[in-house]
Motif scaffolding. Sequence first.
Motif, short mmCIF file in Angstrom:
data_model
loop_
_atom_site.label_atom_id
_atom_site.label_comp_id
_atom_site.label_asym_id
_atom_site.label_seq_id
_atom_site.Cartn_x
_atom_site.Cartn_y
_atom_site.Cartn_z
N GLU A 116 108.73 61.07 78.41
CA GLU A 116 109.59 61.96 78.78
C GLU A 116 109.17 63.20 79.56
N HIS A 127 112.67 69.83 80.30
CA HIS A 127 113.44 69.06 78.81
C HIS A 127 113.66 67.66 79.85
N MET A 129 115.31 63.21 77.71
CA MET A 129 115.48 62.56 77.27
C MET A 129 115.63 61.10 77.87
N ASP A 282 118.20 70.76 73.54
CA ASP A 282 117.41 69.57 72.94
C ASP A 282 118.67 69.23 71.97
N ARG A 285 119.04 65.99 70.97
CA ARG A 285 119.34 64.32 69.83
C ARG A 285 119.65 64.32 69.10
N TYR A 291 122.65 58.24 71.98
CA TYR A 291 121.37 58.31 71.49
C TYR A 291 120.04 58.09 70.41
#
Length: 420
Positions: A116, A127, A129, A282, A285, A291
């Motif tokens: 990442e 960011h 992911m 974020d 997540r 995910y």
Amino acid sequence: MTEAAQTAHQLPNEPGDVAPERDLFSKFDGLIAEREALLASGVRDPFAIVMDEVKSPTLAVIKGKETILLGTYNYMGMTFDPDVVAAGKKALDEFGSGTTGSRVLNGTYQGHKECEDALREFYGTKHAMVFSTGYQANLGMISTLAGKGEYIILDADSHASIYDGCAMGNAEVVRFRHNSVEDLDKRLGRLPKEAGKLVVLEGVYSMVGDVAPLPEMVAVAKKHGAMILCDEAHGMGFFGPNGRGVYEEMGVEDDIDFVVGTFSKSVGTVGGFCVSNHPKFDVMRLVCRPYVFTASLPPSVVATAATSIRKLMHAGDKRAHLWENSRRLHGGLREMGFTLGTETPQSAIIAVILKDQTQAVMMWQALLEGGLYVNMARPPATPAGTYLLRCSLCAEHSSEQVEQILEMFRAAGTAVGVIG
């Protein structure tokens, strides 16, 4: 158990049983019959090719014959890069074969964070992911970002993963005509102004290899207050000064909210990702089901991905050679009289359009027998009534190989009657 009870407990496909008149496979009967008729004609199955040996990004052995690969999406040829392979071997030795867990539990290793970090550096974003596949990246981002009472507006020719992301979520879905800025504007204008909207675009559309008019589409989306997700699966590595994709090449980096991509094309391994500068990113997540509820990538995979991504930052010469290959192959095929999906070379994908499935399969088999592997594509993967051979070039194809490929197309096209 009585004979009647034994009969009742038998499965319908056991020897001696007669399948019911209709079962859950009945809806596929037309496709099954079409495939059986195709194979009965003596051709190989275009969708069941086995690579017995892979010698390099551009060469494999298929049915004992050395074959040039022109259908692998290995755009930057990173699969055999010595540094990439060494990184995977090292991680395998140090961290084992897999994580056996989700990223939110035990599935985040040092390598996942490093991967990442490499993505943030490559894309210049705050960011990043990583998902287990590119398919899951689209599935997760699209289904999570737009919810009930909100809208997803997508190109009619969008990839299956984009459509499946829409189907998984609760948002209203609106399609617009492929690459039509006017139709996008019209359909956005019909939606409630106060509703949340996500416009989903692709930098390169994988079937034909054409690119989206991103500046015009971004302007329209912003005019109507929509956020924008751009899938750069087929643009990463090839487009832009830094290889970030079509959106970088066309100068709209500051206006794209989310970039989704994959490791299975230019990066040369498997996995997917989304990068963004959104300050609340974020939270994905914690709320993105593909995910949260999927085992994370093996340590060896994220190690190869991180190494490859960092090398792609300095791959200007490779990008230049790939463009040379694309221009030469596109121009050579047009000169021979083949019908192509685009008037000019727009990407590393070149689509050769055939009149029907029979001609497409015959051409595909003639090329394979001549030592060239390409992809055959048909509906529903392609627009209705469109049959094509999809060629995806690699930066590791030498100029001599491109000339060989052209001669193979000439021989096969003449033998099948596609060209005079």
